[in-house]
Design a protein around this motif. Structure first.
Motif, PDB file in Angstrom:
ATOM      1  N   SER A  56      45.771  46.341  41.305  1.00 49.98           N
ATOM      2  CA  SER A  56      46.979  45.921  40.589  1.00 49.98           C
ATOM      3  C   SER A  56      47.124  44.404  40.577  1.00 49.98           C
ATOM      4  O   SER A  56      47.511  43.816  39.563  1.00 49.98           O
ATOM      5  N   ILE A  57      46.793  43.771  41.691  1.00 49.24           N
ATOM      6  CA  ILE A  57      46.884  42.304  41.778  1.00 49.24           C
ATOM      7  C   ILE A  57      45.933  41.645  40.797  1.00 49.24           C
ATOM      8  O   ILE A  57      46.326  40.754  40.034  1.00 49.24           O
ATOM      9  N   VAL A  58      44.664  42.062  40.803  1.00 52.53           N
ATOM     10  CA  VAL A  58      43.713  41.405  39.914  1.00 52.53           C
ATOM     11  C   VAL A  58      43.954  41.774  38.450  1.00 52.53           C
ATOM     12  O   VAL A  58      43.695  40.958  37.565  1.00 52.53           O
ATOM     13  N   TYR A  59      44.454  42.971  38.196  1.00 55.04           N
ATOM     14  CA  TYR A  59      44.850  43.341  36.836  1.00 55.04           C
ATOM     15  C   TYR A  59      45.938  42.367  36.367  1.00 55.04           C
ATOM     16  O   TYR A  59      45.862  41.833  35.261  1.00 55.04           O
ATOM     17  N   TYR A  60      46.929  42.129  37.205  1.00 51.61           N
ATOM     18  CA  TYR A  60      48.038  41.223  36.882  1.00 51.61           C
ATOM     19  C   TYR A  60      47.515  39.814  36.599  1.00 51.61           C
ATOM     20  O   TYR A  60      47.923  39.176  35.627  1.00 51.61           O
ATOM     21  N   ILE A  61      46.621  39.330  37.445  1.00 56.40           N
ATOM     22  CA  ILE A  61      46.060  37.989  37.241  1.00 56.40           C
ATOM     23  C   ILE A  61      45.315  37.929  35.909  1.00 56.40           C
ATOM     24  O   ILE A  61      45.505  36.995  35.119  1.00 56.40           O
ATOM     25  N   LYS A  88      33.783  50.558  23.616  1.00 59.80           N
ATOM     26  CA  LYS A  88      33.032  51.767  23.308  1.00 59.80           C
ATOM     27  C   LYS A  88      33.683  53.023  23.901  1.00 59.80           C
ATOM     28  O   LYS A  88      33.769  54.052  23.240  1.00 59.80           O
ATOM     29  N   TYR A  89      34.170  52.939  25.141  1.00 57.36           N
ATOM     30  CA  TYR A  89      34.635  54.128  25.838  1.00 57.36           C
ATOM     31  C   TYR A  89      36.134  54.196  26.114  1.00 57.36           C
ATOM     32  O   TYR A  89      36.618  55.212  26.604  1.00 57.36           O
ATOM     33  N   GLY A  90      36.859  53.121  25.847  1.00 58.37           N
ATOM     34  CA  GLY A  90      38.297  53.130  26.084  1.00 58.37           C
ATOM     35  C   GLY A  90      38.631  53.364  27.549  1.00 58.37           C
ATOM     36  O   GLY A  90      38.030  52.773  28.434  1.00 58.37           O
ATOM     37  N   ALA A  91      39.584  54.265  27.820  1.00 55.67           N
ATOM     38  CA  ALA A  91      40.043  54.530  29.180  1.00 55.67           C
ATOM     39  C   ALA A  91      38.918  55.042  30.079  1.00 55.67           C
ATOM     40  O   ALA A  91      38.917  54.799  31.287  1.00 55.67           O
ATOM     41  N   PHE A  92      37.949  55.718  29.499  1.00 56.19           N
ATOM     42  CA  PHE A  92      36.848  56.236  30.300  1.00 56.19           C
ATOM     43  C   PHE A  92      35.934  55.127  30.814  1.00 56.19           C
ATOM     44  O   PHE A  92      35.139  55.354  31.728  1.00 56.19           O
ATOM     45  N   ALA A  93      36.054  53.930  30.255  1.00 56.83           N
ATOM     46  CA  ALA A  93      35.283  52.795  30.764  1.00 56.83           C
ATOM     47  C   ALA A  93      35.646  52.518  32.214  1.00 56.83           C
ATOM     48  O   ALA A  93      34.804  52.073  32.996  1.00 56.83           O
ATOM     49  N   ILE A  94      36.871  52.801  32.592  1.00 56.66           N
ATOM     50  CA  ILE A  94      37.301  52.579  33.971  1.00 56.66           C
ATOM     51  C   ILE A  94      36.601  53.566  34.894  1.00 56.66           C
ATOM     52  O   ILE A  94      36.183  53.215  35.991  1.00 56.66           O
ATOM     53  N   ASN A 104      38.523  45.818  37.064  1.00 61.15           N
ATOM     54  CA  ASN A 104      39.951  45.576  37.311  1.00 61.15           C
ATOM     55  C   ASN A 104      40.425  44.293  36.637  1.00 61.15           C
ATOM     56  O   ASN A 104      41.506  44.249  36.054  1.00 61.15           O
ATOM     57  N   TRP A 105      39.625  43.258  36.754  1.00 65.81           N
ATOM     58  CA  TRP A 105      39.963  41.976  36.122  1.00 65.81           C
ATOM     59  C   TRP A 105      39.957  42.124  34.599  1.00 65.81           C
ATOM     60  O   TRP A 105      40.872  41.683  33.915  1.00 65.81           O
ATOM     61  N   ILE A 106      38.908  42.734  34.089  1.00 66.44           N
ATOM     62  CA  ILE A 106      38.722  42.810  32.647  1.00 66.44           C
ATOM     63  C   ILE A 106      39.788  43.676  31.995  1.00 66.44           C
ATOM     64  O   ILE A 106      40.222  43.382  30.886  1.00 66.44           O
ATOM     65  N   ALA A 107      40.209  44.730  32.666  1.00 68.83           N
ATOM     66  CA  ALA A 107      41.277  45.572  32.110  1.00 68.83           C
ATOM     67  C   ALA A 107      42.528  44.740  31.866  1.00 68.83           C
ATOM     68  O   ALA A 107      43.200  44.888  30.844  1.00 68.83           O
ATOM     69  N   GLY A 108      42.844  43.858  32.781  1.00 73.56           N
ATOM     70  CA  GLY A 108      43.995  42.973  32.596  1.00 73.56           C
ATOM     71  C   GLY A 108      43.769  41.953  31.498  1.00 73.56           C
ATOM     72  O   GLY A 108      44.633  41.736  30.645  1.00 73.56           O
ATOM     73  N   ILE A 109      42.598  41.335  31.494  1.00 74.70           N
ATOM     74  CA  ILE A 109      42.289  40.324  30.481  1.00 74.70           C
ATOM     75  C   ILE A 109      42.377  40.923  29.083  1.00 74.70           C
ATOM     76  O   ILE A 109      42.913  40.301  28.158  1.00 74.70           O
ATOM     77  N   LEU A 110      41.876  42.150  28.930  1.00 75.77           N
ATOM     78  CA  LEU A 110      41.885  42.804  27.618  1.00 75.77           C
ATOM     79  C   LEU A 110      43.223  43.469  27.313  1.00 75.77           C
ATOM     80  O   LEU A 110      43.367  44.128  26.285  1.00 75.77           O
ATOM     81  N   ARG A 111      44.175  43.308  28.231  1.00 73.09           N
ATOM     82  CA  ARG A 111      45.540  43.855  28.077  1.00 73.09           C
ATOM     83  C   ARG A 111      45.533  45.372  27.886  1.00 73.09           C
ATOM     84  O   ARG A 111      46.283  45.927  27.105  1.00 73.09           O
ATOM     85  N   PHE A 112      44.654  45.992  28.626  1.00 76.42           N
ATOM     86  CA  PHE A 112      44.597  47.450  28.663  1.00 76.42           C
ATOM     87  C   PHE A 112      45.900  47.936  29.294  1.00 76.42           C
ATOM     88  O   PHE A 112      46.405  47.331  30.230  1.00 76.42           O
ATOM     89  N   GLY A 113      46.472  49.012  28.822  1.00 75.27           N
ATOM     90  CA  GLY A 113      47.740  49.498  29.348  1.00 75.27           C
ATOM     91  C   GLY A 113      47.681  49.744  30.852  1.00 75.27           C
ATOM     92  O   GLY A 113      46.778  50.431  31.331  1.00 75.27           O
ATOM     93  N   TYR A 114      48.624  49.161  31.596  1.00 78.78           N
ATOM     94  CA  TYR A 114      48.584  49.234  33.057  1.00 78.78           C
ATOM     95  C   TYR A 114      48.609  50.674  33.573  1.00 78.78           C
ATOM     96  O   TYR A 114      47.825  51.031  34.441  1.00 78.78           O
ATOM     97  N   TYR A 115      49.496  51.494  33.069  1.00 80.89           N
ATOM     98  CA  TYR A 115      49.616  52.856  33.596  1.00 80.89           C
ATOM     99  C   TYR A 115      48.368  53.687  33.307  1.00 80.89           C
ATOM    100  O   TYR A 115      47.934  54.472  34.146  1.00 80.89           O
ATOM    101  N   ARG A 116      47.776  53.496  32.156  1.00 81.40           N
ATOM    102  CA  ARG A 116      46.506  54.183  31.860  1.00 81.40           C
ATOM    103  C   ARG A 116      45.402  53.656  32.765  1.00 81.40           C
ATOM    104  O   ARG A 116      44.589  54.418  33.288  1.00 81.40           O
ATOM    105  N   PHE A 117      45.375  52.334  32.952  1.00 81.00           N
ATOM    106  CA  PHE A 117      44.387  51.716  33.823  1.00 81.00           C
ATOM    107  C   PHE A 117      44.499  52.264  35.243  1.00 81.00           C
ATOM    108  O   PHE A 117      43.516  52.716  35.824  1.00 81.00           O
ATOM    109  N   ILE A 118      45.692  52.236  35.798  1.00 83.02           N
ATOM    110  CA  ILE A 118      45.862  52.630  37.195  1.00 83.02           C
ATOM    111  C   ILE A 118      45.624  54.132  37.374  1.00 83.02           C
ATOM    112  O   ILE A 118      45.071  54.562  38.381  1.00 83.02           O
TER     113      ILE A 118
END
Length: 143
Positions: A56-61, A88-94, A104-118
């Motif tokens: 969550s911290i690195v996503y936020y950063i 290519k894979y959306g949420a499944f990329a995680i 974790n960093w890239i999900a935040g940089i790409l503004r991937f939805g936090y709740y889907r990410f987590i």
């Protein structure tokens, strides 16, 4: 790390660090923790909680400061490769990229939805952590 001295807090701290900046793994500690008679469920919980907070911290950063803030941790090549994985894979990329915490960093940089990410991150990590915690429990019989 002296596991008997740090116990659950040590497993939590390694989980926190693991999901943020250092390629350190809680898996050997979790296996050892169960061998040292730590509660298998609480071992997995502490590792997962540390992972959750660190991710969550690195996503936020990443979300708030972008690539420039994390460029010393992530090369341009890794960033582009992971970005392509997201496209290519959306949420499944995680799920696919979970072993590589750069996700974790890239999900935040790409503004991937936090709740889907987590949700995806916790799903993949919970499975991995539970498997290794129980592996430690099984190993305990032989030591």
């Amino acid at each position: 790390m002296n596991l008997l001295k740090w116990g659950y807090m040590g497993i939590f701290l390694v989980g926190l660090i693991e999901s943020s900046v250092f390629p350190l793994s809680t898996l050997p500690l979790m296996t050892a923790g169960t061998v040292y008679k730590l509660n298998v469920y609480f071992v997995a919980f502490c590792a997962l909680l540390g992972d959750f907070i660190g991710a969550s911290i690195v996503y936020y950063i990443g979300y708030n400061y972008g690539y420039k803030a994390v460029s010393r941790f992530i090369s341009e090549k890794k960033f582009r490769k992971t970005e392509a994985l997201f496209h290519k894979y959306g949420a499944f990329a995680i799920l696919i990229g979970e072993p590589f915490y750069v996700i974790n960093w890239i999900a935040g940089i790409l503004r991937f939805g936090y709740y889907r990410f987590i949700a995806m991150a916790l799903l993949s990590r919970a499975f991995k952590l539970i498997v290794f915690a129980f592996f430690g429990k099984a190993l305990e019989r032989f030591l």
